[in-house]
Design a protein around this motif. Structure first.
Motif, short mmCIF file in Angstrom:
data_model
loop_
_atom_site.label_atom_id
_atom_site.label_comp_id
_atom_site.label_asym_id
_atom_site.label_seq_id
_atom_site.Cartn_x
_atom_site.Cartn_y
_atom_site.Cartn_z
N ARG A 197 -77.95 16.25 75.76
CA ARG A 197 -78.81 17.23 75.12
C ARG A 197 -78.05 17.89 73.99
NH1 ARG A 197 -82.04 21.48 78.07
NH2 ARG A 197 -83.08 21.30 76.05
N GLY A 198 -78.73 18.12 72.89
CA GLY A 198 -78.09 18.77 71.76
C GLY A 198 -78.98 18.77 70.55
N ILE A 199 -78.87 19.81 69.73
CA ILE A 199 -79.64 19.92 68.50
C ILE A 199 -78.68 19.90 67.32
CG2 ILE A 199 -81.16 21.40 67.12
CD1 ILE A 199 -82.45 22.33 69.69
N THR B 107 -83.35 17.34 67.60
CA THR B 107 -82.94 17.30 69.00
C THR B 107 -82.56 15.87 69.37
OG1 THR B 107 -84.41 19.13 69.52
CG2 THR B 107 -83.66 17.78 71.36
N MET B 108 -81.32 15.67 69.78
CA MET B 108 -80.79 14.34 70.06
C MET B 108 -80.79 14.00 71.55
SD MET B 108 -80.11 12.96 67.18
CE MET B 108 -79.10 11.58 67.73
N ASP B 109 -81.70 14.60 72.30
CA ASP B 109 -81.74 14.41 73.75
C ASP B 109 -82.03 12.96 74.11
OD1 ASP B 109 -81.45 17.11 73.58
OD2 ASP B 109 -83.24 17.60 74.73
N ALA B 110 -81.35 12.51 75.17
CA ALA B 110 -81.57 11.18 75.74
C ALA B 110 -81.81 11.32 77.23
CB ALA B 110 -80.37 10.26 75.48
N GLU C 157 -87.40 16.97 84.15
CA GLU C 157 -86.61 17.09 85.38
C GLU C 157 -87.49 17.34 86.60
OE1 GLU C 157 -83.98 20.19 84.21
OE2 GLU C 157 -82.47 18.81 83.38
N GLN C 158 -88.62 17.98 86.39
CA GLN C 158 -89.56 18.25 87.48
C GLN C 158 -90.50 17.07 87.75
OE1 GLN C 158 -91.51 21.74 86.00
NE2 GLN C 158 -89.67 23.00 86.11
N GLY C 159 -90.51 16.10 86.85
CA GLY C 159 -91.46 15.00 86.97
C GLY C 159 -92.90 15.44 86.73
N ASP C 160 -93.08 16.46 85.90
CA ASP C 160 -94.42 17.02 85.65
C ASP C 160 -95.08 16.26 84.50
OD1 ASP C 160 -96.67 18.54 85.35
OD2 ASP C 160 -95.64 20.47 85.26
N SER C 161 -95.54 15.06 84.82
CA SER C 161 -96.12 14.20 83.79
C SER C 161 -97.37 14.80 83.18
CB SER C 161 -96.45 12.82 84.38
OG SER C 161 -95.28 12.17 84.82
N VAL D 131 -89.56 20.65 77.30
CA VAL D 131 -89.64 19.22 77.61
C VAL D 131 -88.64 18.86 78.71
CG1 VAL D 131 -89.21 16.88 76.71
CG2 VAL D 131 -90.54 18.52 75.36
N ALA D 132 -87.41 19.36 78.59
CA ALA D 132 -86.38 19.04 79.58
C ALA D 132 -86.78 19.51 80.97
CB ALA D 132 -85.05 19.68 79.16
#
Length: 257
Positions: free
Chosen positions: A242-244, A250-253, A195-199, A190-191
């Motif tokens: 980022r962190g699990i 996964t607590m990513d924001a 970051e690539q903008g690969d919607s 997902v990250a």
């Protein structure tokens, strides 16, 4: 008025407010660096509906929609005001995009909404509007909901999707347990796509992402990500955190600038 970049927040459990997680401090620090919103529009994974539902309230209250947590969490409240006119504007923008949304005068904010808002805007003095997550609809539907409301960001509205990059409560471990490899693999995938903008890849996550169903036995906690991505009109994301935690949470924001 400054453009307020849409956000996606993995909100975790309500105990994120009192445990050792760094996530809440990162939410707080980010909000402190940004212009003050004139209003907040939030989609939470814990507010579900079959059809688009726009919520407002004369005075919100925190709903303690959880059990088994420390007593102090049940004393917390988030008595924010709301903005019926903005709620009607949201409804009208969705209608213009061909989406029939209903307006609801509600009372409570679920913990997916009030937990991050309490850290980001603790004075509870910014009007809050809600938009329900649609668990029977797909990622693209939520992306298009965000896209229909993207212009609100330029009008001082902070758009937030609140859910979780991974959400398999059957796989929880101890607070200091190492990350499950399948949770890390999914979060990394997902990250990289954000970051690539690969919607397009993200919108096909169920077939393209590794360990999709292991991480999301049901979809509702990931769907607000696509709402935020749509509100950013597909712009790449920048990681705020980022962190699990607990082996699989996964607590990513992410912010979409």
């Amino acid at each position: 008025m400054s453009l307020l970049a849409p956000l996606f927040i993995s909100h975790g459990g309500p105990d994120v407010l009192i445990n050792a997680s760094p996530a809440r401090h990162i939410w707080q620090q980010y909000a402190a660096t940004q212009p003050r919103p004139r209003a907040i529009l939030i989609m939470s994974a814990h507010h579900l509906a079959r059809e688009p539902l726009v919520g407002w309230s004369p005075r919100w209250q925190a709903v303690h929609d959880f059990g088994g947590f420390p007593r102090e969490l049940y004393a917390l409240n988030y008595p924010a005001v709301s903005d019926e006119q903005l709620a009607r504007q949201v409804q009208a923008r969705l209608a213009a995009a061909g989406v029939a949304a209903h307006l609801q005068q509600a009372n409570g904010l679920d913990h997916g909404a009030w937990v991050p808002l309490l850290m980001m805007y603790p004075q509870a003095d910014i009007p809050v509007i809600t938009l329900a997550t649609l668990p029977h609809q797909d990622a693209r539907t939520h992306y298009l909901l965000g896209k229909a409301l993207a212009d609100l960001a330029a009008d001082g509205v902070q758009i937030i999707g609140s859910g979780s990059v991974t959400h398999n409560l059957y796989a929880l471990g101890a607070p200091d347990a190492p990350a499950q490899p399948w949770a890390q693999a999914f979060a990394d995938w997902v990250a990289a796509r954000l970051e690539q903008g690969d919607s397009e890849a993200l919108l096909s996550w169920q077939t393209q992402a590794p360990f999709a169903r292991e991480n999301h036995p049901s979809d509702e906690h990931l769907l607000p990500l696509f709402f935020a991505l749509g509100a950013a009109q597909g712009r790449p994301g920048r990681s705020l955190h980022r962190g699990i935690e607990y082996a699989a949470v996964t607590m990513d924001a992410w912010v979409f600038e």
